[in-house]
Design an enzyme around this catalytic site. Structure first.
Site, mmCIF file in Angstrom:
data_model
loop_
_atom_site.group_PDB
_atom_site.id
_atom_site.type_symbol
_atom_site.label_atom_id
_atom_site.label_comp_id
_atom_site.label_asym_id
_atom_site.label_seq_id
_atom_site.Cartn_x
_atom_site.Cartn_y
_atom_site.Cartn_z
ATOM 1 N N GLU A 212 -0.253 2.300 7.722
ATOM 2 C CA GLU A 212 0.412 2.619 6.455
ATOM 3 C C GLU A 212 0.050 1.495 5.505
ATOM 4 O O GLU A 212 0.562 0.383 5.594
ATOM 5 C CB GLU A 212 1.927 2.716 6.655
ATOM 6 C CG GLU A 212 2.627 3.499 5.537
ATOM 7 C CD GLU A 212 3.064 2.621 4.381
ATOM 8 O OE1 GLU A 212 2.285 2.554 3.403
ATOM 9 O OE2 GLU A 212 4.138 2.041 4.436
ATOM 10 N N CYS B 47 5.096 -0.098 -1.681
ATOM 11 C CA CYS B 47 3.838 0.627 -1.491
ATOM 12 C C CYS B 47 3.887 1.999 -2.143
ATOM 13 O O CYS B 47 2.853 2.505 -2.594
ATOM 14 C CB CYS B 47 3.516 0.745 -0.009
ATOM 15 S SG CYS B 47 4.784 1.564 0.983
#
Length: 496
Positions: free
Chosen positions: A241, A275
């Site tokens: 990720e 993010c």
């Protein structure tokens, strides 16, 4: 000849610092390769016991951990705030969402992973076909500093619920938070199924090579590539990720006030260190001026300051990245309607809104990871989607539209989208979380997140002898003809 850097010695330590003040929060060991391997070995021993429990027994243990965490949430939130820098209320929100994910993973593991029947088909009608998802063994988790509870929990809780033991390396910026999570787990469960290792980047590379059965990493794209390379040496599968460059798309019929509020929060919450945070906005030309006016007015009262709604930049090196992106935008014809290069301080970055920024600039193409965003005018939603997708990242995005939100979101190349809300998908435990392209691959959260930490175990069991025995050297020519006839009936006629 350049000497190789010295390897950590047993007994070495490092400090975690409060990014707002520079004060020492805690001192932690830099663990050696041997110590990391020992942690994985201990986890391997515990994995046998943990995997041998029923889904119900594991659920009870995880619920006990969840309860203990909930009772001590203020303590955890305070530690997150001191070690990572985010406001206490944001830290509480993060920790609360993580608890909710533990509950979902524990409560749904049996339904998602337990053995269940699948169709055996007409050719194999004499067989009973079932599939179950089995734990891999030991899962390594390398966590980030920006959401030191919520993000790693998306791997830890789901891997544990699936029956794995876990070895967790928190970021070197938030080791105390990682230690708190492991300590409370062991208090609640009484067994070291969740192990802690601490250290710097090299410690993470040791974990990649220590014999774990899968490695889940959250961090930058560049570091993710290094993790993959290290894991490739032992053919260890990975979940990555990585970074994002998420957009908000605002259609002509959008609720402009709500869109501006969401875009501002998505860009500046956690000092932009998210993010899935908002870094770009594409607004239909019919409502562009109204949107810019609204978001600028909302941002005018925001200030990044100790004890404020926006905290410091946690990683000192990121300040230079933010400054370079803002300056590049200005140098290339962009305009700051709020903030600008002077808004970038030593520890704090003030909210910065940029317009008229070229699409090939750093502020549009590269992950900034600060409380900044660019706003661009578009003539249509086709143009908005095209520009949103013109990046190597593909993590999340948001669409504001009363009539066409779903249709627009379907066209965005990203692992997740939110319609008329921002980052809402992250708070829904049943939705998978992850990206495409340079944002990584694999999924945490939801059924996909549980399955990510398992392997599929298929079993075919004969219920009665077959009419045509296909798996025998005694198969006759007559049987071959019968097979051809059956195949013709099943598949030889075109269906419209």
């Amino acid at each position: 000849m350049t000497q190789a850097p010295a390897r950590p010695q047993s007994g070495s330590t490092f400090e975690s610092l409060n990014p707002a003040t520079g004060e020492v929060v805690g001192t932690h060991p830099v663990q050696t390769e041997e110590e990391v391997r020992a942690a994985v070995a201990r986890a391997r021993q515990e994995a046998t016991w943990w995997a041998g429990l029923s889904f119900g027994e594991r659920k009870a243990h995880l619920n006990a951990w969840k309860t203990l965490m909930t009772q001590r949430l203020p303590e955890l939130a305070d530690l997150v705030s001191r070690e990572m820098g985010k406001p206490a209320s944001d830290a509480m929100l993060e920790a609360g969402l993580a608890v909710d994910h533990i509950a979902w993973a524990a409560g749904n593991a049996k339904k998602v992973l337990g053995r269940h029947k699948v169709s055996s088909g007409l050719l194999m009608v004499n067989q009973s076909a079932t599939v179950a998802f089995k734990p891999l063994g030991v899962v390594g988790v390398i966590g980030p500093w920006n959401y030191p509870v919520f993000t790693p929990m998306g791997s830890i809780a789901y891997a544990l619920a699936a029956g794995n033991a876990v070895v967790f390396k928190p970021s070197e910026y938030t080791p105390g938070v990682g230690g708190w999570l492991v300590q409370t787990f062991q208090e609640a469960v009484g067994r070291p199924v969740l192990q802690l290792i601490t250290g710097l980047g090299e410690t993470g590379s040791f974990l990649c090579r220590a014999g774990v059965d899968k490695l889940a990493f959250t961090g930058s794209t560049a570091t993710g590539k290094k993790v993959m390379a290290a894991c490739a040496e032992t053919l260890t599968p990975v979940v990555i990720e990585a970074g994002g460059k998420d957009s908000v798309i605002v259609d002509a019929d959008a609720d402009i006030d709500a869109a501006a509020d969401a875009a501002l929060w998505g860009a500046c919450a956690n000092a932009g260190q998210t993010c899935i945070g908002v870094e770009r906005v594409y607004v239909h030309e019919k409502v562009y001026d109204e949107f810019v006016s609204s978001i600028t007015a909302k941002a005018a009262g925001l200030e990044a300051v100790e004890g404020g709604k926006i905290g410091p930049i946690t990683m000192p090196s990121q300040v230079g990245v933010i400054r370079s992106h803002v300056q590049d935008a200005i140098d290339r014809g962009g305009r700051a309607v709020l903030g600008g290069p002077e808004a970038v301080g030593d520890r704090f970055v003030q909210p910065t809104i940029l317009v008229d920024v070229p699409e090939d600039s750093l502020a549009v193409q590269e992950e900034t990871f600060g409380p900044t965003l660019t706003i661009a005018k578009v003539a249509s939603m086709d143009e908005a989607v095209e520009k949103t997708n013109a990046t190597r990242y593909g993590l999340g995005n948001t669409v504001f539209s009363k009539a066409n939100g779903m249709a627009i979101a379907e066209r965005v190349r990203s692992g997740m989208s939110a319609v008329n809300g921002v980052i809402t998908f992250a708070g829904i435990p049943s939705l998978p979380f992850g990206g495409v392209g340079d944002s990584g691959f694999g999924r945490i959260h939801g059924p996909e997140g549980l399955k990510e930490f398992t392997y599929a175990k298929a079993i075919a069991r004969q219920k009665f002898k077959p009419m045509i025995n296909l798996t025998s050297f005694e198969r006759t020519e007559k049987a071959d003809k019968q097979l051809a006839q059956v195949l013709g009936l099943l598949h030889g006629r075109g269906k419209k």
